[in-house]
Design a protein around this motif. Sequence first.
Motif, PDB file in Angstrom:
ATOM      1  N   ARG B 349      57.266 -11.278  66.558  1.00  0.00           N
ATOM      2  CA  ARG B 349      56.900 -12.439  67.035  1.00  0.00           C
ATOM      3  C   ARG B 349      56.178 -13.549  65.959  1.00  0.00           C
ATOM      4  N   GLY B 379      61.216 -17.086  70.682  1.00  0.00           N
ATOM      5  CA  GLY B 379      59.950 -16.134  70.776  1.00  0.00           C
ATOM      6  C   GLY B 379      58.274 -17.170  71.039  1.00  0.00           C
ATOM      7  N   SER B 380      58.884 -18.424  69.624  1.00  0.00           N
ATOM      8  CA  SER B 380      57.480 -18.753  69.699  1.00  0.00           C
ATOM      9  C   SER B 380      57.547 -20.310  70.653  1.00  0.00           C
ATOM     10  N   HIS B 383      60.515 -19.151  75.449  1.00  0.00           N
ATOM     11  CA  HIS B 383      60.549 -18.238  75.869  1.00  0.00           C
ATOM     12  C   HIS B 383      59.129 -17.303  75.733  1.00  0.00           C
ATOM     13  N   SER B 384      58.084 -18.456  74.584  1.00  0.00           N
ATOM     14  CA  SER B 384      56.935 -18.290  74.202  1.00  0.00           C
ATOM     15  C   SER B 384      56.089 -17.043  75.712  1.00  0.00           C
ATOM     16  N   LYS B 388      57.382  -9.432  75.747  1.00  0.00           N
ATOM     17  CA  LYS B 388      58.177  -8.274  74.487  1.00  0.00           C
ATOM     18  C   LYS B 388      59.464  -8.153  75.293  1.00  0.00           C
ATOM     19  N   MET B 391      61.276 -10.659  78.039  1.00  0.00           N
ATOM     20  CA  MET B 391      62.630 -10.708  76.334  1.00  0.00           C
ATOM     21  C   MET B 391      63.669 -10.511  76.570  1.00  0.00           C
ATOM     22  N   GLU B 398      62.503 -10.571  70.367  1.00  0.00           N
ATOM     23  CA  GLU B 398      61.179 -11.452  69.891  1.00  0.00           C
ATOM     24  C   GLU B 398      60.880 -11.754  68.237  1.00  0.00           C
TER      25      GLU B 398
END
Lengths: 268, 429
Positions: B349, B379-380, B383-384, B388, B391, B398
């Motif tokens: 990530r 990932g940021s 879906h932040s 893990k 996701m 990630e």
Amino acid sequence: MELTINNAPVYVATGGKDFNPKLPTVLFLHGSGGDHRTWALQTRWFAYHGYSVLAPDLPGHSLSGGEAFTSIEQSGPWLSDFMEAVGVKSAHVVGHSQGFLSALELARTAPEKLMSITAIGTAAAIPVNQALIDTAKANSDKAAQMMCNWGFGPDAHLGNSSVPGMQPIAISRAIMSRNPLAADLQACADYKGGADVVASLSVPAHCILASADKMTPVKAGMALAESLGVTPTIIKGYGHMLPLEAPKQTLTALRAFIEMVQTKRAAA
Amino acid sequence: MTKSSYFKPATIALHTGYTPESDHGARAVPIYQTTSYAFDSVEGASSLFNVEQGGHIYSRISNPTVAVLEQRLAALEGGTGAICTASGMSALFATFITLCSAGDHIVSSEQIYGSTATTLRYTLKRFGITTDFVDINDPKALKAAIKPNTKLVFCESISNPGMQVSNLPEISKIANEAGVPVVVDATFATPALNRPIEHGANIVVHSITKWIGGHGAAIGGCIVDGGNFNWGNGKFPEMTEPYAPFHGMKFWEEFGPTAFVMKIRSEAMRDLGAALSPHNAFLILQGVETLNLRMQKHVSNTATLRDWLAQQDGVTWVRHPEDDAKPFVAEMFPDGAGSMLCFGVAGGREGGAAFIKTVSLASHLANVGDSRTLVLHPGSTTHSRLTKTDMEAAGINEDLIRVSVGLEDIKDIQADFAKGLKAAIRAAG
Ligand SMILES: Cc1ncc(COP(=O)(O)O)c(C=O)c1O
């Protein structure tokens, strides 16, 4: 409207109004592989302006059942029965391409059933390229593609459409590829009796021809007009599929002719 | 040769639907910036309302500039007609509500765009339309999911974000045999790379916001009617029974191969009001005119970048739709399966975040199909807040970077990505 003729269901478009046999009737006959939708932009005008409209899907085509005619001659008695079934004594008969040959056969079978006859994008005989017939027998989609390539003029190939967002060539191709094109084309090719019927016609007639018609070249249409003794309306720049390609111009010419005949009949 | 012209696609993209207008001879398609159209006479007005002739009445329903775009996209897809809408989402919504009423059912691929999934899962459900999600390339699962009240099967030709290619010939065969039409969102493919109707699909929907517009300038959508579905099969009374609000019209009888788009024109365009503005239609037309050329370049840049990434330090994996070796992928996409790719970066990530912070030519944003290269690190961003594990359950790693490969010189894209990868390696320690 649906009815049954010779035990087969027949679909008839009536222009968006209920059919009323008391009004002067216009009978529209589609061409090879076609159906009532050929006339979508002519029938509604007549239906909304004091006429009754009949635009049947001929046997074996689109929404009608039964088998397609194997000869043009078969269409005469069928159309005569059809008019009796809907209760119409006589009609203005309008035929596009093969539809005009069918109109001629109606005239031969029952001349009293015609108030007038209009030939659109057609001639007294429609010789058909054997290669096209053979293709249609093997693969109707491919034959429809060939027909549309040839049948439509330059404007339609440039994707112009009088109905916003639509593609007339793709629409025709979709309809034709599912209809008995091979039987229709063979019937056209075999038909030899047109000139005799034309010579015997005694009702008012008109020809609406397309200058860029590659299926029934305008020269053949002009010869028909000459035998009928009429001055044709020639719509410039359009191809064989006049009612679809140039719906407004086709309607204008058709209206002028049929209204003229009606006026004369009223005066007589 | 396409289904609507003897012209080839590159020519259609430039000419279809418009020939220089007679008054001024304008060569470019004019922008008809107008709400409405003066009737030439009382008779002319009533003939438009009675559908005796075609024409424009009010720009919520149709507009001449928009119509050129519609006719061009219909021709490019090989359809019988098209309707453009204010966005891709409104095109999808119009399609769903035209085919489904309360009590009806949809079978959808589980791999689809998030907002479309939300529409199906939540919004339509509130109106009594339910959806089952399946692995669309599993014929058994698809067959089993189709019920008597199923009104459409939905998938994306290349899915967003998973980039799965849907096996359209197989899906169409199964759905059509059950009397159900197939609706395909072909946004990621465009007609330059794949035409779903040729593979048996019945309705094609696009977000023309993306590659078709191609310049990140305007939002729009499009619905194309394949003209190849039998609405008279007894399952679609909306298409065969009289429609009281519009002359008691029976759309299938009246229009046949354009019954579906004519129904949309007469109902959804009136009710949703999601018309495409003429100005946006003009902007999107500029994109259409070069669609073939641009897609070739998008595809070649993507292929080069994909090969290059696979050899870089700091790249843990690369994924593109053409990785799928199943024959239908190559058959459906002979000229390349689009310009989206994903890859993983070193450092998970944090590595992904460092990559995004460092690249400067590539834009970090939530869109795809721009002329410029776009990157996104779910990932940021989107879906932040997920762990893990969560996701990964959503099929997104990630370390995943999603790229919409643009038209810049590939050397400049590579140089920019090289900087980002260095930063990711540093973040990985
Ligand atoms: C596959 C797909 N379909 C539909 C949409 C929605 O389109 P729009 O944003 O034009 O409403 C998007 C947007 O990202 C998309 O990627």
